[in-house]
Design a protein around this motif. Structure first.
Motif, PDB file in Angstrom:
ATOM      1  N   PRO A   1       0.877  -1.423  -0.127  1.00 14.02           N
ATOM      2  CA  PRO A   1       0.130  -0.099   0.236  1.00 14.02           C
ATOM      3  C   PRO A   1       1.050   1.242  -0.061  1.00 14.02           C
ATOM      4  O   PRO A   1       1.956   1.207   0.667  1.00 14.02           O
ATOM      5  N   VAL A   2       0.376   2.319  -0.677  1.00 19.66           N
ATOM      6  CA  VAL A   2       1.202   3.477  -0.668  1.00 19.66           C
ATOM      7  C   VAL A   2       0.004   4.753  -1.085  1.00 19.66           C
ATOM      8  O   VAL A   2      -0.783   4.446  -1.931  1.00 19.66           O
ATOM      9  N   ILE A   3       0.338   5.799  -0.565  1.00 20.29           N
ATOM     10  CA  ILE A   3      -0.541   6.956  -0.814  1.00 20.29           C
ATOM     11  C   ILE A   3       0.367   7.990  -1.467  1.00 20.29           C
ATOM     12  O   ILE A   3       1.381   8.361  -1.105  1.00 20.29           O
ATOM     13  N   LEU A   4      -0.023   8.380  -2.660  1.00 24.77           N
ATOM     14  CA  LEU A   4       0.426   9.371  -3.431  1.00 24.77           C
ATOM     15  C   LEU A   4      -0.093  10.710  -3.099  1.00 24.77           C
ATOM     16  O   LEU A   4      -1.368  10.962  -3.705  1.00 24.77           O
ATOM     17  N   ALA A   5       0.495  11.848  -2.712  1.00 22.36           N
ATOM     18  CA  ALA A   5       0.012  13.088  -2.290  1.00 22.36           C
ATOM     19  C   ALA A   5       0.579  14.167  -3.181  1.00 22.36           C
ATOM     20  O   ALA A   5       1.997  14.246  -3.104  1.00 22.36           O
ATOM     21  N   ALA A   6      -0.097  14.837  -4.100  1.00 26.40           N
ATOM     22  CA  ALA A   6       0.460  15.752  -5.053  1.00 26.40           C
ATOM     23  C   ALA A   6      -0.344  16.765  -4.834  1.00 26.40           C
ATOM     24  O   ALA A   6      -1.562  17.141  -4.392  1.00 26.40           O
ATOM     25  N   ASN A   7       0.203  18.173  -5.245  1.00 26.28           N
ATOM     26  CA  ASN A   7      -0.372  19.478  -5.503  1.00 26.28           C
ATOM     27  C   ASN A   7      -1.227  19.378  -6.604  1.00 26.28           C
ATOM     28  O   ASN A   7      -1.550  18.431  -7.219  1.00 26.28           O
TER      29      ASN A   7
END
Length: 229
Positions: free
Chosen positions: A39-45
């Motif tokens: 699992p991974v969360i990708l957090a972008a502007n």
């Protein structure tokens, strides 16, 4: 057979992915920072509507993100085409109306991660009105602390030029995606009020995004399109 398992790779590797590379000549750096499994969360502007497709199409894993329920419920040929498109780029339908909207969105996102998947989110909650980076909403932190999934900060650049506000169809132009190192927030809410921990973690994520993007930071929430302020 799950139709999404057919539509998603078709859109990513045959239709939209190649078209995006031709139209936007994307420069992607830091792909090695995205874990290959788990699992991974990708957090972008968030600069433009196009952002929601840049991340799923440029990252070499199946990426999921939340989409308005209305995108999936249209009728007629246009409605079915819209639903197929959003299904094909990894969107998950979520009803954002009503008092349980935030909790339902969090539960839906958590399920993706608990199944070992990749979930993308724009912590600002809405597109930046002026290219600056605005204060993040705490959903990303609550999701990270709840699931233990690492957060990978990302900076998107150029999408506001190829698709400025009010423009439905992007024009050709260069875009870039810069990916930072994973951030681990497991246990951050132990011995600390959850609300305070969520705020602190969110601010750390936004600072990581700021360093990658070079954007000016605004310590206030970005106004939503229907916000008169």
């Amino acid at each position: 057979m799950d139709p999404e398992r057919v539509i998603y790779p078709l859109m990513k590797y045959v239709l939209l992915g190649p078209a995006m590379r031709v139209a936007f000549l994307p420069h992607v750096s830091g792909l090695e920072n995205v874990p290959r499994t788990g699992p991974v969360i990708l957090a972008a502007n968030h600069l433009a509507f196009l952002d929601s497709f840049v991340v799923p199409l440029m990252v070499p894993r199946r990426v999921r993100f939340l989409g308005k329920h209305e995108y999936f419920t249209g009728t007629g040929v246009r409605g079915r085409a819209t639903a197929t498109f959003f299904l094909g780029v990894g969107a998950i339908a979520v009803d954002r109306s009503g008092g349980r909207a935030a909790l339902d969105a969090l539960d839906t996102s958590a399920r993706v991660l608990e199944e070992g998947g990749v979930f993308a989110i724009h912590p600002e909650g809405t597109r930046s009105p002026d290219g600056r980076l605005y204060r993040g909403r705490t959903g990303v932190a609550r999701l990270a602390m709840r699931t233990g999934a690492p957060v990978v900060p990302m900076a998107i650049a150029g999408t506001d030029r190829v698709q400025p506000r009010g423009r439905a169809v992007p024009r050709p132009g260069r875009i870039a995606l810069t990916i930072g190192a994973p951030m681990d927030f497991r246990g951050r809410d132990e011995g600390t009020p959850r609300g305070r921990a969520a705020r602190e973690v969110t601010d750390e994520i936004m600072e990581a995004i700021r360093k990658l993007s070079g954007q000016e930071y605004v310590d206030a929430y970005a106004p939503r399109p229907d916000d008169p302020s």
